[in-house]
Enzyme design. Structure first.
Site, PDB file in Angstrom:
ATOM      1  N   GLY A  46     -24.689  79.070  51.675  1.00  0.00           N
ATOM      2  CA  GLY A  46     -24.314  78.510  50.386  1.00  0.00           C
ATOM      3  C   GLY A  46     -23.284  79.305  49.613  1.00  0.00           C
ATOM      4  O   GLY A  46     -22.301  79.810  50.164  1.00  0.00           O
ATOM      5  N   GLY A  48     -23.479  82.204  48.197  1.00  0.00           N
ATOM      6  CA  GLY A  48     -23.395  83.618  48.557  1.00  0.00           C
ATOM      7  C   GLY A  48     -22.513  83.848  49.768  1.00  0.00           C
ATOM      8  O   GLY A  48     -21.696  84.775  49.801  1.00  0.00           O
ATOM      9  N   TYR A 200     -38.017  76.994  37.196  1.00  0.00           N
ATOM     10  CA  TYR A 200     -36.650  77.317  37.614  1.00  0.00           C
ATOM     11  C   TYR A 200     -35.731  77.422  36.401  1.00  0.00           C
ATOM     12  O   TYR A 200     -34.959  78.377  36.264  1.00  0.00           O
ATOM     13  CB  TYR A 200     -36.129  76.236  38.561  1.00  0.00           C
ATOM     14  CG  TYR A 200     -34.685  76.431  38.974  1.00  0.00           C
ATOM     15  CD1 TYR A 200     -34.335  77.364  39.948  1.00  0.00           C
ATOM     16  CD2 TYR A 200     -33.662  75.692  38.383  1.00  0.00           C
ATOM     17  CE1 TYR A 200     -33.014  77.559  40.325  1.00  0.00           C
ATOM     18  CE2 TYR A 200     -32.345  75.877  38.750  1.00  0.00           C
ATOM     19  CZ  TYR A 200     -32.028  76.801  39.725  1.00  0.00           C
ATOM     20  OH  TYR A 200     -30.711  76.993  40.077  1.00  0.00           O
TER      21      TYR A 200
END
Length: 324
Positions: A46, A48, A200
């Site tokens: 993703g 990163g 979250y």
């Protein structure tokens, strides 16, 4: 009649897809990073991975801090092949374990003389039910906030000695959905666990408040701290999460229709890591490589200080681990 309706719906969907994706401001900085060291958490996939790839392409020494070495090693090999940069390596980091964070940080301090860029990118979606780690901490908050809080503090001495240096925290505009926040109840012991979406969102609000307080504590040191909303990005955080397997077909469709691909989604954190335009800029929240106002709650300095103090207690930050 139905053909007209279906055609109109398809046209609207494709129009929204085009408009959302092509509004993105690409990082145009040509800055090279030879001689610089960057750490990217969650770099095996993703945002990163894309960030690590870009920094490696600029010549940086890139340390990919990842939970799964099996998954990350082939990614590192791919980055080395694509960029020709052999100075890309993987080290184990599990942000849901304070012991793992401390071991990773100590390994870095023992082996690295400088850290110029720290990208706190890794994150998980909320757990369906309240789940505590071996540290006795709620897993979403520990992974998304407390693990990065501890990591950043442990590396602050080297970041300051390497100045000018940058800390980039990946948050979300979903932080603005939080209307209340109790820094003294990060484990949901006083209030009922709010479920995966709210937990979250709360962890993303913590990212913003942490960034604001960090920037205050680092004022005048040459270390900047900023956070960002990457946009709605097609990553594995929900669609590939086995807990939410039933969401996969729905999320895959929504992600294809509206979400950014990881290359576009990573542009803001890359911009914050390398751009000359943000030299000296600190304590800001960015979206699409532009400063925007976070929520009112996220701008409360008293709340930020309370979160910092609570976080220190929960991670047992020792006096010798404080570098601010």
């Amino acid at each position: 009649m139905w053909l007209v309706v279906v055609t109109a719906i398809v046209a609207v969907v494709l129009g929204l897809r085009f408009a959302y994706r092509y509004r993105i401001r690409y990082c145009t900085s040509m800055r090279k990073l030879h001689g610089k060291t960057a750490i990217v958490t969650g770099a095996s996939a993703g945002l990163g991975k894309e960030t690590a790839l870009d920094l490696a392409r600029r010549g940086a020494r890139v340390i990919m801090a990842c939970r799964s070495l099996v998954k990350a090693q082939p990614v590192a090999a791919e980055i080395r092949t694509k960029t020709g940069n052999r100075n890309v390596e993987v080290r184990h980091l599990d942000l849901s374990s304070l012991a793992s964070v401390r071991k990773f940080a100590q390994d870095i301090l023992d082996s690295e003389t400088a850290i110029h860029i720290l990208v706190n990118n890794a994150g998980i979606f909320g757990s369906p039910k309240r789940k505590l780690t071996d540290d006795g901490l709620e897993i979403t908050m520990e992974t998304n906030h407390l693990g990065h809080f501890l990591l950043t503090n442990l590396l602050l001495g080297t970041l300051k000695a390497s100045a000018p240096s940058r800390v980039i925290n990946v948050s979300s505009d979903l932080h603005a959905s939080c209307k209340t926040f109790d820094p003294d109840d990060l484990n949901y012991e006083k209030q009922p666990y709010p479920g995966p979406f709210k937990s979250y969102q709360t962890s993303k609000l913590a990212n913003v408040l942490f960034t604001m307080e960090l920037s205050e504590k680092l004022c005048g040191t040459g270390v900047t701290a900023n956070c960002l909303h990457p946009g709605a990005v097609s990553t594995e955080i929900v669609s590939k999460n086995p807990t939410y397997w039933w969401l996969t077909p729905i999320m895959d469709y929504l992600m294809w229709t509206f979400a950014l691909d990881v290359k576009r989604g990573a542009q803001t954190q890359i911009y914050l890591a390398v751009s000359d335009e943000v030299d000296g800029v600190t304590g800001k929240f960015f979206d699409n490589s532009q400063v925007i106002e976070p929520s009112k709650l996220a701008q409360d300095p008293n709340l930020a200080r309370r979160l910092w103090n609570a976080s220190e207690r929960l991670v047992n930050l020792a006096s010798e681990e404080k570098h601010y």
